[in-house]
Design a protein around this motif. Sequence first.
Motif, mmCIF file in Angstrom:
data_model
loop_
_atom_site.group_PDB
_atom_site.id
_atom_site.type_symbol
_atom_site.label_atom_id
_atom_site.label_comp_id
_atom_site.label_asym_id
_atom_site.label_seq_id
_atom_site.Cartn_x
_atom_site.Cartn_y
_atom_site.Cartn_z
ATOM 1 N N ARG A 121 31.824 17.755 39.659
ATOM 2 C CA ARG A 121 32.300 17.584 38.277
ATOM 3 C C ARG A 121 33.167 18.777 37.877
ATOM 4 N N THR A 122 34.362 18.786 38.420
ATOM 5 C CA THR A 122 35.252 19.936 38.232
ATOM 6 C C THR A 122 36.336 19.704 37.188
ATOM 7 N N GLU A 123 36.267 18.573 36.484
ATOM 8 C CA GLU A 123 37.216 18.295 35.407
ATOM 9 C C GLU A 123 36.445 18.227 34.087
ATOM 10 N N LEU A 124 36.924 18.942 33.100
ATOM 11 C CA LEU A 124 36.212 19.015 31.816
ATOM 12 C C LEU A 124 37.202 18.812 30.675
ATOM 13 N N TYR A 125 36.878 17.866 29.791
ATOM 14 C CA TYR A 125 37.677 17.677 28.580
ATOM 15 C C TYR A 125 36.884 18.214 27.407
ATOM 16 N N LEU A 126 37.512 19.080 26.639
ATOM 17 C CA LEU A 126 36.809 19.784 25.560
ATOM 18 C C LEU A 126 37.561 19.681 24.239
ATOM 19 N N GLU A 127 36.843 19.274 23.216
ATOM 20 C CA GLU A 127 37.334 19.395 21.834
ATOM 21 C C GLU A 127 36.339 20.262 21.097
ATOM 22 N N ALA A 128 36.757 21.484 20.792
ATOM 23 C CA ALA A 128 35.851 22.449 20.155
ATOM 24 C C ALA A 128 36.678 23.545 19.487
ATOM 25 N N PRO A 129 36.167 24.112 18.377
ATOM 26 C CA PRO A 129 36.881 25.181 17.668
ATOM 27 C C PRO A 129 36.714 26.529 18.373
#
Length: 301
Positions: free
Chosen positions: A222-230
């Motif tokens: 699991r080497t791909e990460l999508y992040l929505e964070a401040p």
Amino acid sequence: MIDISHLTKRFNDKIALDDLTMTLAPGEVMGLIGQNGAGKTTTFRMILNFIQPSSGTISWDQAPISTTRRTQIGFLPEERGLYQKQTIEQQVLYFAQLHGMSKYDAKRKLTELMKRLAVVGKVTDKVQTLSKGNAQKIQLISTIIFEPNFLILDEPFSGLDPVNTALMMQEIKRLQDQGSMILFSSHDMAGVEQLSDQITMLKAGRTVLQGRPTDIRAQFGRTELYLEAPIETASLAKIPGILSIVPRGAGRQIHLADAKVGETIFKLATAKGYIPVFAQEPPTLDAIFREKASTNNQGGL
């Protein structure tokens, strides 16, 4: 069952296909992927007896593919071959009767398939009047009208818009549900992943990937990460093991050297509480394809 064992094809001193082994069971779809010149079309041509293998075997239910068996194979070539001055009906009925259908049954089936694939036009329209998308649908209808037990599709979705691609995928899935064995090639990795039970990737004629799509992806971690964070990108960039950070939509796509780095990112991103999105997954099949296509590694995983 189709069983391909240690199949090799040489053209003088060039090896076009090197020791390919794979099996295809009734109701199963195999995606055959690879760059142009990888050996996909050579494989199709040997199965269809257009060319002979240098070594190895191809069998159907543990016997060589007979002339009778070949009438049960539907083949959609990458280079489309419709007769432009014939009508849709003349074109399709010709192929249907070659495969043993009666004229009456073929006419009835043609009407049914044209409706299901949303072909714009009448059976009396000449092929040369059709749009590219509709002509491609007629080519598929000519290939599947006799309900083949084994279906070979070479780039079936090339040039199609998403709506027509979805219609053709539905028809392929219908044949799969009826027990047809399906072998197809495509450069659309999303479509390959959606349709395929198994995948074989060729590079310079050799097998470099083979297995179920989920299993292949899992091997890469699991080497791909999508992040929505401040959280500032500069703060993320300081974390060891992050290979790249790319803006994507409302968030960022982060490529990791190791899946464990995700734990560090999660702790930092959630330090102040709730965040909208944290999704850590294996690389897409498209990303894996690009990686394997660009590497000099000729072996398997």
